[in-house]
Design an enzyme around this catalytic site. Structure first.
Site, mmCIF file in Angstrom:
data_model
loop_
_atom_site.group_PDB
_atom_site.id
_atom_site.type_symbol
_atom_site.label_atom_id
_atom_site.label_comp_id
_atom_site.label_asym_id
_atom_site.label_seq_id
_atom_site.Cartn_x
_atom_site.Cartn_y
_atom_site.Cartn_z
ATOM 1 N N GLN A 80 -23.636 -44.609 14.665
ATOM 2 C CA GLN A 80 -24.469 -45.176 13.601
ATOM 3 C C GLN A 80 -25.883 -44.645 13.839
ATOM 4 O O GLN A 80 -26.563 -45.075 14.769
ATOM 5 C CB GLN A 80 -24.458 -46.711 13.656
ATOM 6 C CG GLN A 80 -25.196 -47.333 12.486
ATOM 7 C CD GLN A 80 -25.489 -48.814 12.680
ATOM 8 O OE1 GLN A 80 -25.631 -49.297 13.799
ATOM 9 N NE2 GLN A 80 -25.611 -49.536 11.571
ATOM 10 N N LYS A 128 -29.736 -51.928 24.268
ATOM 11 C CA LYS A 128 -29.650 -53.341 24.662
ATOM 12 C C LYS A 128 -28.357 -53.685 25.399
ATOM 13 O O LYS A 128 -28.385 -54.418 26.396
ATOM 14 C CB LYS A 128 -29.782 -54.225 23.416
ATOM 15 C CG LYS A 128 -29.601 -55.695 23.699
ATOM 16 C CD LYS A 128 -30.030 -56.578 22.549
ATOM 17 C CE LYS A 128 -29.092 -56.523 21.368
ATOM 18 N NZ LYS A 128 -29.469 -57.482 20.323
ATOM 19 N N GLY A 163 -27.794 -52.733 9.873
ATOM 20 C CA GLY A 163 -27.148 -54.042 9.915
ATOM 21 C C GLY A 163 -25.717 -53.995 10.429
ATOM 22 O O GLY A 163 -25.116 -52.932 10.552
ATOM 23 N N ASN A 209 -27.883 -35.476 62.683
ATOM 24 C CA ASN A 209 -26.862 -34.870 61.820
ATOM 25 C C ASN A 209 -27.412 -33.836 60.850
ATOM 26 O O ASN A 209 -26.663 -33.144 60.190
ATOM 27 C CB ASN A 209 -26.130 -35.971 61.030
ATOM 28 C CG ASN A 209 -27.077 -36.762 60.138
ATOM 29 O OD1 ASN A 209 -28.273 -36.898 60.438
ATOM 30 N ND2 ASN A 209 -26.568 -37.291 59.048
ATOM 31 N N TYR A 210 -28.715 -33.721 60.755
ATOM 32 C CA TYR A 210 -29.312 -32.887 59.698
ATOM 33 C C TYR A 210 -30.235 -31.857 60.313
ATOM 34 O O TYR A 210 -31.172 -32.205 61.035
ATOM 35 C CB TYR A 210 -30.077 -33.801 58.744
ATOM 36 C CG TYR A 210 -30.629 -33.127 57.502
ATOM 37 C CD1 TYR A 210 -29.829 -32.303 56.712
ATOM 38 C CD2 TYR A 210 -31.945 -33.346 57.112
ATOM 39 C CE1 TYR A 210 -30.338 -31.706 55.569
ATOM 40 C CE2 TYR A 210 -32.456 -32.755 55.963
ATOM 41 C CZ TYR A 210 -31.646 -31.933 55.197
ATOM 42 O OH TYR A 210 -32.147 -31.349 54.066
ATOM 43 N N ARG A 223 -36.283 -55.667 21.450
ATOM 44 C CA ARG A 223 -36.637 -57.048 21.790
ATOM 45 C C ARG A 223 -36.555 -57.288 23.304
ATOM 46 O O ARG A 223 -37.155 -58.204 23.831
ATOM 47 C CB ARG A 223 -35.751 -58.038 21.026
ATOM 48 C CG ARG A 223 -36.197 -58.218 19.575
ATOM 49 C CD ARG A 223 -35.330 -59.230 18.842
ATOM 50 N NE ARG A 223 -34.041 -58.663 18.456
ATOM 51 C CZ ARG A 223 -33.080 -59.339 17.834
ATOM 52 N NH1 ARG A 223 -33.256 -60.614 17.539
ATOM 53 N NH2 ARG A 223 -31.937 -58.752 17.502
ATOM 54 N N GLY A 266 -21.538 -56.271 21.165
ATOM 55 C CA GLY A 266 -21.710 -55.818 22.547
ATOM 56 C C GLY A 266 -22.787 -56.575 23.305
ATOM 57 O O GLY A 266 -22.958 -56.381 24.505
HETATM 58 C C1 UD1 Z 1 -25.561 -61.469 14.396
HETATM 59 C C2 UD1 Z 1 -24.967 -62.205 13.195
HETATM 60 C C3 UD1 Z 1 -25.201 -63.690 13.356
HETATM 61 C C4 UD1 Z 1 -24.602 -64.157 14.663
HETATM 62 C C5 UD1 Z 1 -25.098 -63.337 15.832
HETATM 63 C C6 UD1 Z 1 -24.314 -63.669 17.065
HETATM 64 C C7 UD1 Z 1 -25.099 -60.712 11.259
HETATM 65 C C8 UD1 Z 1 -25.832 -60.385 10.041
HETATM 66 N N1 UD1 Z 1 -25.579 -61.717 11.985
HETATM 67 O O1 UD1 Z 1 -26.965 -61.687 14.371
HETATM 68 O O2 UD1 Z 1 -24.641 -64.394 12.268
HETATM 69 O O3 UD1 Z 1 -24.868 -65.530 14.854
HETATM 70 O O4 UD1 Z 1 -24.937 -61.933 15.577
HETATM 71 O O5 UD1 Z 1 -24.845 -63.039 18.181
HETATM 72 O O6 UD1 Z 1 -24.115 -60.079 11.557
HETATM 73 N N2 UD1 Z 1 -25.632 -53.790 15.626
HETATM 74 C C9 UD1 Z 1 -25.326 -52.473 15.368
HETATM 75 N N3 UD1 Z 1 -25.900 -51.854 14.318
HETATM 76 C C10 UD1 Z 1 -26.748 -52.489 13.475
HETATM 77 C C11 UD1 Z 1 -27.069 -53.834 13.738
HETATM 78 C C12 UD1 Z 1 -26.476 -54.460 14.808
HETATM 79 O O7 UD1 Z 1 -24.550 -51.852 16.101
HETATM 80 O O8 UD1 Z 1 -27.211 -51.851 12.520
HETATM 81 C C13 UD1 Z 1 -24.992 -54.449 16.782
HETATM 82 C C14 UD1 Z 1 -25.989 -54.805 17.877
HETATM 83 O O9 UD1 Z 1 -26.021 -53.805 18.858
HETATM 84 C C15 UD1 Z 1 -25.394 -56.088 18.438
HETATM 85 C C16 UD1 Z 1 -24.604 -56.671 17.279
HETATM 86 O O10 UD1 Z 1 -24.418 -55.647 16.336
HETATM 87 O O11 UD1 Z 1 -24.506 -55.819 19.497
HETATM 88 C C17 UD1 Z 1 -25.334 -57.844 16.620
HETATM 89 O O12 UD1 Z 1 -26.571 -57.374 16.112
HETATM 90 P P1 UD1 Z 1 -27.893 -58.227 16.223
HETATM 91 O O13 UD1 Z 1 -28.996 -57.493 15.580
HETATM 92 O O14 UD1 Z 1 -28.112 -58.698 17.595
HETATM 93 O O15 UD1 Z 1 -27.487 -59.447 15.271
HETATM 94 P P2 UD1 Z 1 -28.023 -60.915 15.316
HETATM 95 O O16 UD1 Z 1 -29.336 -60.966 14.648
HETATM 96 O O17 UD1 Z 1 -27.943 -61.429 16.703
HETATM 97 CA CA CA Z 2 -27.577 -60.590 18.737
#
Ligand code: UD1
Ligand code: CA
Length: 460
Positions: A73, A23, A78, A385-386, A16, A103
């Protein structure tokens, strides 16, 4: 037993963001987002940390503290799935409580992490979710409350019309009881619109199991994540203003505050003025009563008191009290400029020590040099110098005068008090107090250009 750890979710890609890199490496005030979260965890006193990483993990590892563990992972299924990857870490560490943070939400404060932990322990919760009230909840998980208590978190994609209107959101940060978390992960499914394992389902699971759960209301900034470049720019602006406010409160003068960018670790003393167009970053420290800018960039620079740096760059260098630099000069890494040194315009200095009160005022290159105190460099001095293969050092004593347009071909030593005539190319060492002149003698042929014979235009 009160052992806590944190799991930092960072396996997301930069899709994104339209970026090749992960990211969480996108930067806010010149620091990767994940480094902000790591700093907040350190500030909250949480030392046991495991980062869940995916593609590009080597790069992310490089910006994490060395003591962090890493869980991989490989497939992005998710946030719940991401925490599953840290299951062994949680089990083996025998932790009682686990913080889970994203993160990509860099503005979470240490204070919120600690206060939420206190509440989590006091209420003996299975899960405590950090929430925030925001003006635009689009994209975040919504906090659904029943009789005032959190009963579920519903993702934007799964929300009905009424739920979409809720302005209390999931900040993406939680405290879990470790044993509950492991149990909740076991039963987690993917029956939602995105077909992912949602960590947010743990709230409903706690209720189903009759375990207490709670919500801690954090500062709204804690929730702000960056999923795309637009939100990243907004985070940068919020973080920038925060740093500027801290500096103003400390007595730094920033008359046009909207045009100055200062990184979160930078320290600046009172009565220093920062003019428009400045970027100060890294571990830069600036003393009191300095004038910085306009249009100056300081990176990992240590600037003393009463210095002036105008339209110039200083990187990874130490600058003592009373030094003046610029306009238009470049102090590259590895320099130490002693007290009251004057570096004027269009001067490049690299890996060099310049002694107190020495002046290098115009159009010069000083590289790999050790220069004494109270020297005067004329215009256009080059330390050569070089040699095409190797860099060599130039050593210059105290009180040396170097006339304009001279080349000092390194390795070479000029002793104390040497006087170097203008236009000299110094190739051999010069003993203290000597005069060195090395240029062809001037010849004059009288009437050679009489009446402009050789230069007609000059004759009017
Ligand atoms: C998530 C939350 C949402 C919250 C938001 C806050 C869930 C389902 N949703 O949504 O409720 O309001 O964060 O910012 O948890 N990541 C992984 N592996 C994965 C998926 C995600 O490491 O398989 C990490 C991403 O790098 C990121 C974090 O988890 O740092 C959140 O993932 P992201 O996809 O941004 O979740 P949101 O859709 O923002
Ligand atoms: Ca997010």
């Amino acid at each position: 037993m009160e052992k806590a750890c944190a799991v930092l979710l960072a396996a997301g890609d930069g899709k994104r963001m339209k970026s090749e890199k992960p990211k969480v490496l996108c930067e806010v005030l010149f620091q990767p987002m994940i480094a902000w979260v790591a700093k907040a965890l350190a500030g909250a006193g949480i030392e046991n940390c495991c980062a869940v990483l995916g593609a590009g993990y080597e790069q992310v590892r490089g910006v994490l503290p060395a003591h962090y563990s890493v869980a991989m992972q490989h497939e992005r299924k998710g946030t719940g799935h991401a925490v599953m990857m840290a299951e062994d870490y949680i089990k083996n560490g025998d932790f009682r409580d686990v913080a889970v943070l994203c993160g990509d939400a860099p503005l979470i404060a240490s204070g919120d992490i600690s206060a939420a932990y206190d509440q989590h322990k006091t209420e003996k919760n299975a899960v405590t979710v950090l929430t925030a009230k925001v003006s635009n909840p689009t994209g975040y998980g919504r906090i659904v409350r029943t009789d005032g208590k959190v009963s579920a978190i519903v993702e934007q994609a799964d929300a009905d019309e009424a739920t979409v209107l809720i302005d209390e959101i999931n900040a993406g940060a939680y405290w879990f009881n470790a044993e509950f978390l492991l149990e909740a992960l076991k039963g987690m499914g993917t029956s939602n619109v995105q077909g992912e394992y949602y960590l947010t389902d743990t709230v409903a699971t706690a209720i189903k199991l009759g375990r207490p759960s709670g919500a801690y209301t954090s500062h709204p900034d804690a929730a702000l994540g960056a999923n795309d470049r637009r939100s990243l720019a907004i985070l940068n602006e919020i973080a920038r203003k925060k740093v500027i406010d801290r500096l103003l409160d400390n007595g730094v003068d920033i008359p046009f505050a909207g045009q100055v960018v200062v990184g979160p670790s930078v320290e600046i003393g009172a009565d220093t003025i920062i003019l428009p167009g400045c970027i100060l970053k890294g571990e830069t420290v600036v003393g009191n009563g300095c004038e910085i800018g306009p249009n100056t960039q300081l990176t990992d620079a240590a600037i003393g008191d009463g210095c002036k740096v105008v339209s110039s760059f200083v990187e990874a260098s130490r600058v003592d009290d009373g030094v003046s630099i610029g306009p238009m000069s470049n102090i590259r890494p590895g320099c130490h400029l002693g007290p009251d040194v004057k570096i004027g315009d269009f001067v490049e200095v690299k890996s060099s020590n310049i002694g107190a009160k020495t002046s290098i005022a115009h159009l010069s290159y000083i590289g790999d040099s050790d220069v004494g105190t109270r020297c005067n460099f004329g215009c256009g001095i080059v330390t050569v110098n070089y040699d095409g293969n190797t860099k060599h050092r130039t050593t210059i004593g105290d009180g040396v005068f170097v006339g304009c347009n001279s080349n000092l071909i390194a390795p070479v030593v000029l002793g104390d008090g040497v006087y170097c005539g203008a236009g000299t190319t110094v190739t051999k060492d010069v003993p203290a107090w000597a005069l060195v002149v090395g240029r062809s003698r001037q010849t004059v042929r009288e009437d050679w250009n009489k009446s402009g014979a050789k230069f007609k235009k000059g004759n009017g």
